[in-house]
Scaffold this active site. Sequence first.
Site, PDB file in Angstrom:
ATOM      1  N   PRO A   1       0.800  -1.234   0.000  1.00 44.46           N
ATOM      2  CA  PRO A   1       0.000   0.000   0.000  1.00 44.46           C
ATOM      3  C   PRO A   1       0.830   1.282   0.000  1.00 44.46           C
ATOM      4  CG  PRO A   1      -0.976  -1.607   1.474  1.00 44.46           C
ATOM      5  CD  PRO A   1       0.303  -2.197   1.001  1.00 44.46           C
TER       6      PRO A   1
ATOM      7  N   GLU B   1       3.777  -2.631 -14.320  1.00 45.87           N
ATOM      8  CA  GLU B   1       5.158  -3.096 -14.496  1.00 45.87           C
ATOM      9  C   GLU B   1       6.150  -1.928 -14.524  1.00 45.87           C
ATOM     10  OE1 GLU B   1       4.240  -5.754 -13.667  1.00 45.87           O
ATOM     11  OE2 GLU B   1       3.826  -7.035 -15.365  1.00 45.87           O
TER      12      GLU B   1
ATOM     13  N   THR C   1      -2.694  -9.003  -9.323  1.00 41.34           N
ATOM     14  CA  THR C   1      -3.508  -9.476 -10.438  1.00 41.34           C
ATOM     15  C   THR C   1      -3.712 -10.978 -10.311  1.00 41.34           C
ATOM     16  OG1 THR C   1      -2.661  -7.735 -11.875  1.00 41.34           O
ATOM     17  CG2 THR C   1      -3.700  -9.611 -12.938  1.00 41.34           C
TER      18      THR C   1
ATOM     19  N   ARG D   1     -18.454   6.796 -41.484  1.00 40.98           N
ATOM     20  CA  ARG D   1     -19.040   8.052 -41.058  1.00 40.98           C
ATOM     21  C   ARG D   1     -18.897   9.108 -42.156  1.00 40.98           C
ATOM     22  NH1 ARG D   1     -22.658  10.980 -38.121  1.00 40.98           N
ATOM     23  NH2 ARG D   1     -21.742  12.792 -37.115  1.00 40.98           N
TER      24      ARG D   1
ATOM     25  N   ILE E   1     -11.701  10.309 -33.513  1.00 39.12           N
ATOM     26  CA  ILE E   1     -12.302   9.999 -34.809  1.00 39.12           C
ATOM     27  C   ILE E   1     -13.768   9.610 -34.646  1.00 39.12           C
ATOM     28  CG2 ILE E   1     -12.300   8.275 -36.672  1.00 39.12           C
ATOM     29  CD1 ILE E   1      -9.221   8.356 -36.532  1.00 39.12           C
TER      30      ILE E   1
ATOM     31  N   GLU F   1       8.209   7.006 -15.750  1.00 43.89           N
ATOM     32  CA  GLU F   1       9.362   7.606 -15.075  1.00 43.89           C
ATOM     33  C   GLU F   1      10.379   6.544 -14.658  1.00 43.89           C
ATOM     34  OE1 GLU F   1       6.235  10.332 -15.462  1.00 43.89           O
ATOM     35  OE2 GLU F   1       6.156   8.372 -14.488  1.00 43.89           O
TER      36      GLU F   1
ATOM     37  N   GLY G   1       4.564   1.801  -3.907  1.00 45.14           N
ATOM     38  CA  GLY G   1       4.744   2.323  -5.254  1.00 45.14           C
ATOM     39  C   GLY G   1       5.865   1.608  -5.972  1.00 45.14           C
TER      40      GLY G   1
END
Length: 401
Positions: free
Chosen positions: A132, A379, A162, A284, A353, A383, A135
Amino acid sequence: MARLAQTAGLTDIQQEILSTVRDFVDKEIIPVATELEHRDEYPQQIVDGLKELGLFGLMIPEEYGGLGESLLTYALCVEEIARGWMSVSGIINTHFIVAYMLKQHGTQEQKDHFLPRMAAGDIRGAFSMSEPGLGSDVSAITSKAVKDGEEYVLNGQKMWLTNGGTSSLVAVLVRSDEGHPEGTAPHKSMTTFLVEKEPGFGEVRPGLTIPGKIDKMGYKGVDTTELIMDGLRVPADRVLGGVTGRGFYQMMDGVEVGRVNVAARGCGVAQRAFELGVQYAQQRHTFGKPIAQHQAIQFKLAEMATKVEAAHAMMVNAARKKDSGERNDLEAGMAKYLASEYCKEVVEDAFRIHGGYGFSKEYEIERLYREAPMLLIGEGTAEIQKMIIGRRLLEEYRFQG
């Protein structure tokens, strides 16, 4: 003209695998992805299909029941899967990072025990570094393992796991000061533990709790969780490689594979965004003609396609470098950085678009617009990639003055 992001020099087997995966994506993933994503529903039927295709064993050696394929083959398969739905690629990514770490660093007993069942998809892998308050500063890990006889007792809280609920094997990085004198550099006193658990939420084994899914802006379907260890007992033979203090290096080796994977995901999502944009631009009409005939839209499509090609080329280069046995942290960092940034830009251009319709949940581009930001931080942030790239460049171009 062939479609974008073609890869030269593939074997017949690689081409056959990719063709099979692409057909599966077109028929089994794209038609249902948006509906499942909006419901935040785990794609069990899709996962079962990947298991039947043998994709959970794609990079696991043949001696353990896998296909023994290269990182390049795996990355190209991930690119195709992410083109269909990025969340599905996340399900197999964490599995393969753990399988790769076992293959490269595990004891023979650990390989024999886990890899055959991982290749079959009967064991699903997840890995856990973040916390937590952590970082990108992995050296600040506070979760800890203390030796107690023939076991270790683990305590601490992990974050952003994950496959936290659906996995049955988690590679967990914690501090382990035993055998490492005071003052030892933090990264030299970390150990990776192979923690087996039951799939699900709540207390999944004594001392280990998976509280529930974290509600996210995008990247839905796949379960992202916390992991809480409170007196969790793990046998000493479940230390990855059998020796403490090597966990940081083992994890970083796995993360290099993960960064190639994230680059591949960025390529896949960008490719799908381009497909949606170029298709819509021809359907379109404004001012009496398809908007694809307006120069401004053609410029945008040209920029999008160029970014898709460039990101794909860097991803392929990083995968091939790793497959050759060479150090690839520079190439993986560059590929991850470029592919994630270009993915965001291509998705946004496709969104533009589509005009107002891009803001509607009825259109697939809305989902991609929410998914792309995850690649900017997964991952390692941009930076962090720049720091890795910069340091490696200074190593390679050291001034001899």
